[in-house]
Enzyme design. Structure first.
Site, PDB file in Angstrom:
ATOM      1  N   GLU A  75      69.218  51.501  43.739  1.00 17.59           N
ATOM      2  CA  GLU A  75      70.310  51.578  42.749  1.00 17.59           C
ATOM      3  C   GLU A  75      70.024  52.683  41.737  1.00 17.59           C
ATOM      4  O   GLU A  75      70.409  52.589  40.586  1.00 17.59           O
ATOM      5  CB  GLU A  75      70.519  50.239  42.039  1.00 17.59           C
ATOM      6  CG  GLU A  75      70.853  49.074  42.944  1.00 17.59           C
ATOM      7  CD  GLU A  75      72.267  49.140  43.501  1.00 17.59           C
ATOM      8  OE1 GLU A  75      72.415  48.904  44.705  1.00 17.59           O
ATOM      9  OE2 GLU A  75      73.214  49.445  42.753  1.00 17.59           O
TER      10      GLU A  75
ATOM     11  N   GLN B 225      43.009  39.638  26.141  1.00 12.77           N
ATOM     12  CA  GLN B 225      44.202  39.430  25.313  1.00 12.77           C
ATOM     13  C   GLN B 225      45.018  40.723  25.211  1.00 12.77           C
ATOM     14  O   GLN B 225      46.244  40.702  25.346  1.00 12.77           O
ATOM     15  CB  GLN B 225      43.793  38.947  23.923  1.00 12.77           C
ATOM     16  CG  GLN B 225      43.174  37.559  23.948  1.00 12.77           C
ATOM     17  CD  GLN B 225      42.537  37.170  22.615  1.00 12.77           C
ATOM     18  OE1 GLN B 225      42.639  37.897  21.631  1.00 12.77           O
ATOM     19  NE2 GLN B 225      41.873  36.028  22.598  1.00 12.77           N
TER      20      GLN B 225
ATOM     21  N   ARG C 147      39.422  30.197  33.717  1.00 12.49           N
ATOM     22  CA  ARG C 147      38.281  30.931  34.254  1.00 12.49           C
ATOM     23  C   ARG C 147      37.295  31.216  33.134  1.00 12.49           C
ATOM     24  O   ARG C 147      37.653  31.811  32.117  1.00 12.49           O
ATOM     25  CB  ARG C 147      38.760  32.251  34.852  1.00 12.49           C
ATOM     26  CG  ARG C 147      37.676  33.196  35.319  1.00 12.49           C
ATOM     27  CD  ARG C 147      37.119  32.772  36.632  1.00 12.49           C
ATOM     28  NE  ARG C 147      36.205  33.768  37.204  1.00 12.49           N
ATOM     29  CZ  ARG C 147      35.581  33.607  38.362  1.00 12.49           C
ATOM     30  NH1 ARG C 147      35.751  32.490  39.059  1.00 12.49           N
ATOM     31  NH2 ARG C 147      34.781  34.529  38.833  1.00 12.49           N
TER      32      ARG C 147
END
Lengths: 624, 624
Positions: free
Chosen positions: A451, A353, A333
């Site tokens: 869990e 980044q 892009r």
């Protein structure tokens, strides 16, 4: 017979198709094939390739990204796919023992395809199947074969509508009737209905049901697991006395049929009790190899560690997928540029980044942690299976419990935040369903809850560390654990005297630097939490209140920092082994440093505050 | 004729039905009715009640929470509902002028019902309609009436497949043909297809299409808006030369039909040009009241501020809904307790309070900010409509642009993170679709992206502040803005000399304390960013690179801190007005302090670092 992949390296790791990513790929400082071989090993790559090839070539697994599938259709497809996975028989029992890492690898491959499929398979085999195997005895082995042939289909029914985290408050009962030699399983009211049980909604024929065991004229013996048939395997109609149904649409994992069940005085044979930790004689006498109810309870829930480790690895899968999608998009892009004519790939922006690359590093570090923790778990389970009752085995269980209880929160939150960042970093295109980031986010989300709720679990880890410190203060005991994750704490007074002496940014690009800072941080947090807890108690708080009042500001960051340190430590050691190919050392070292520094930076305020409390540079800490 | 609510206060604010929340409600230190009246005012409460009552009583708006609605069915329903909203005619044009806050209130009510409905209505009226009204001229007034009668249905087509943020790179063309007095609208290739356009997928008959205007033998005059018919209103079939379609399933807002369109030499009359900022004579000469292309471009996109302000208010709605759901659940859900017998509401846990209450405070502070910014926008638009070309009007435009460009990111991210926290804080039950937290998260998500990606937008705000500082350094200009949001910066050298002198926690419970710290922080960040930018330029970076290299560590936190300060400032003033009822002062003051301190705490590392750079306490900052 499982399919296999023939041919050499070229077949195993074929070149990528040519395309817009070529330019970036050509700039890599390392060979991706070498990295793949180092990370996975050839045998594992071949195993994964076998699975992916089978799914790719089977029309039942055809993908329709972004499709508008109805709930019923999706559940049906997911069940058929789960069945087909058993038919493929990718992993023999011998293979499991020889290469235990293939177990999570199989689950991860299924998770890469679809979280709902991984969950459905995992719940039937590793949760239901393991519970029968590890909580039952010889008389239950007959179920195991039926599980692997999918003659029966199972679920694990612990949680109730009103009680999830607080398992001790679970209210389903199992009264023994010596006249008929049966247990009577009963749900006292709707709040005690089994709830959220995966596979229970539409497809399970059997459930491991946790209920409070009563024998005549005796007190309650606490929660025990029973294997209960809930549906006719031929018709899938409920068994008499069982009211079972589907929970309806969820935020994600809609291929999985979560369900609820109420038991109205359902009679099951005495042998339905999974009797490893306690049994009832035909006459109705309770017998147990464990004297203490608490100890029994601990053993019966010990299996939860394996669930948490599986979730950890599934969260890593989600993170891997998301970051791969976002980085590939960012490399192709283009938007804005130094001139109006020239646009640059959005990956070139420091902002992009900073948003994405730490999650790439996290995926590598957490992936390694998840594998290494799984191997630790295998060691624990082998000790358990061989009847090891040594102190080391018990300590290993506690240490793995502490690592899994913070590892699942760290991995599931990192994945959840990472996927959201990836979604946003792909802009509008990231919002299109076919680009999968939404499904990943929605499917990963329950990893933060089931869990064990992440925040509740973290308390287990901070309690473990606090317990060790108390033991040291009280009894002069050393910090020692079988996996050595706490051993460094033994030197905590001298670690707390250390100062951060690195002077250049370049020197920080070794994860050893962040590691040293992490050790200081964990020592600091442990001491502070311990002091705060004692102070709370001295000022009159109950144990319950004292812990709750310490958790937000102390216990929670302690547990997270400890686990981050463990992840950094293990990855640091892994990438600095002598066997690392020289050409990979630089990139692996950078990934390790990036993950370590990025994680550490989230504690920056704490580090500054701690330094401030020490006083100005040069002065010694007066409170230590 | 719009429906209205009759009756007195009891009808306007009826008691809550009795239930498990009674105990907590009875403990409130204030009257919720008084708070509602203070926050909204009676007229607004009545207006909202009218809307909610109408929706509640209309079967078309019947809810089926967690239903498994197909994409097509949902879009059809949403279109019918949108149409019905026009029929209800809740808000007359006179009312809009008299009580402009009713415009966002209507949108918020629709957003409370369903984001897709709010978006569909907003895009047609306030985005498409406003663009025609404010960019067009008398000859386009005929459209306005058709918009309000829904005779035509509109969309706003700016973004293309390959360009969203970088609007200057948009490539659709509009060539004028003097022979036929028509424009030829053309998409050069698929990358220039209009993309993501809300309402375009299935239902829009007309689009405001942005295209580069060319006249014969002349250069390109840049992006201009054209009104283009894309479908036959009777059949909804595409017009000749228009290829239009739906984008398919998205992560959320699936009631809204986002679409794409390509134009193959589509001829539209000369009058289709929305000609306020530039026109073409019948002979083909370009004429404009604006000399500069940049200035023209600025005016043509000026309308985007209003989109951002609307999104801000919709993000606040999502946050309000989520926090109400999570707090109510937390007050009734019991888990664990001081003894095994006694369980307490999870809201009693400090952890749950720390997770949720700051978002409650944020909802109040951001709600107030969103209203006040909307009123500022109304002032701007009135100036615009009355032809005000004063320097103040231009400055007001820039200031509102800066506030909206950081306000949308702050509100959309706060809502996104808040909803996720609420989802997790409700445990498994929060994962059930019918409990709505998933829909809220998915529907809020695009608020982070559309009308400007959050991270890209923040650069607008930091650039605004940096420009003011440069103007001061270069020309000695004062920091002055029409809404006074930057005026405090004039004293930045002395603010930077201030020290934090508050000694007790109790003293911090006045938002004035956090406000002072925020002012220091913004001054500090502004100076640091300015210095960093100049340093980058001195070391040879281009303007483009220098800004990109500063954004992550400097520009972004600067923009966010400035906006947080503005939100805190406005809410602080609001809750400390003399007209605040005495019985509400305590609770409003606490909300204000909580939001301010919580927001500020996220900059804690920065505050410590800044203090460290000043040296030890007592020493003066050498770098200032």
């Amino acid at each position: 017979m499982a399919p296999t992949v023939e041919g050499g390296d070229a077949a195993l790791l074929p070149e990528f198709p040519r395309g817009p990513l070529d330019a970036y790929r050509a700039r890599a400082s390392f060979s991706w094939k070498e990295l793949a071989l180092f990370t996975e090993g050839e045998d594992m790559l071949r195993f994964k390739k076998t699975i992916f090839s089978a799914l790719e070539n089977d029309p039942l697994f055809a993908r329709s990204p972004g499709a508008d599938l109805s709930l019923d259709k999706y559940r049906e497809l997911n069940f058929l796919r789960c069945k087909r996975i058993f038919e493929y028989d990718f992993l023999s029992v011998e293979d499991m023992f020889k290469s235990p890492l293939k177990v999570p690898a199989l689950i991860q491959c299924l998770g890469m395809y679809d979280s709902s499929l991984a969950a459905k398979y995992l719940l039937h085999t590793l949760v239901f199947g393991s519970a029968v195997y590890s909580s039952g005895s010889e008389r239950h082995l007959t179920y195991i074969q039926k599980i692997f042939s999918m003659e029966i289909f199972g679920c694990f029914a612990l949680t109730e509508l009103s009680h999830g985290s607080n398992t001790k408050a679970i209210r389903t009962t199992a009264h023994y009737d010596p006249a008929t030699k049966e247990f009577i399983i009963h749900s006292p009211d709707f709040e005690a209905a089994k709830f959220w049980v995966g596979n229970m909604g539409k497809t399970a024929t059997h459930a491991v049901v946790f209920a409070k065991l009563h024998v005549p004229g005796d007190q309650c013996h606490g929660l025990h697991p029973f294997i209960v048939q809930i549906r006719d395997p031929k018709t899938l109609l409920p068994m008499p006395g069982v009211m079972v149904g589907d929970m309806g649409k969820k935020l994600g994992q809609n291929g999985l049929d979560n369900g609820f069940a109420m038991f109205h005085k359902v009679r099951v044979p005495r042998q339905s009790l999974l009797n490893r930790m306690g049994d009832v004689t035909p006459e109705g006498t309770y017998v147990s190899p464990f004297k203490d109810v608490r100890q029994r309870f601990g053993v019966s829930l010990g299996g939860l560690s394996s669930g948490r480790v599986s979730i950890l690895s599934l969260a890593v899968v989600n993170l891997k997928l998301a970051i791969a999608i976002a980085l590939r998009f960012s490399a192709t892009r283009r938007q804005f540029g130094p001139t109006q004519e020239e646009e640059i790939a959005v990956l070139e922006y420091p902002m992009q980044q900073c948003r994405l690359l730490p999650y790439l590093a996290a995926a590598y570090a957490l992936d390694h942690f998840s594998k290494s923790l799984f191997l630790d778990l295998v060691e624990l389970q082998r000790g358990h299976a061989s009847g090891d009752r040594s102190a080391r085995q018990a300590e290993l269980g506690r240490e793995i419990h502490a690592l899994a209880s913070a590892g699942k929160p760290l991995a599931s939150w990192t994945a959840q935040q990472g996927i959201q960042e990836c979604r946003e970093a792909c802009g509008g295109h990231g919002y299109l369903a076919m680009n999968r980031l939404g499904v990943l986010r929605d499917d990963n989300d329950p990893n933060c809850t089931y869990e064990g709720d992440n925040n509740v679990l973290l308390q287990q880890t901070s309690n473990y560390l606090l317990g060790l410190l108390a033991h040291r203060v009280r009894d002069g005991a050393c910090f020692r654990s079988p996996l050595k994750s706490v051993d460094f704490l033994d030197a905590y007074p001298s670690i707390l005297d250390q100062k951060f002496e690195v002077s250049s940014v370049a020197d920080c690009l070794d994860s050893a630097v962040a590691l040293a800072a992490y050790k200081w941080l964990v020592c600091y947090l442990l001491r502070e939490t311990y002091q705060k807890l004692n102070q709370e108690k001295r000022s009159g708080s109950s144990d319950f209140d004292a812990r709750n009042n310490c958790q937000v500001s102390h216990g929670r960051p302690l547990a997270l920092a400890f686990l981050e340190l463990t992840v950094v430590q293990r990855f640091h050691e892994h990438v600095h082994q002598p066997c690392v190919p020289p050409s990979l050392r630089a990139v692996l070292g950078r990934l390790s440093a990036l993950y370590a520094l990025w994680s550490l930076s989230r504690h920056a305020a704490l580090l500054y505050r701690a330094e401030r409390r020490r006083g100005c540079p040069g002065r010694r800490d007066r409170s230590s």
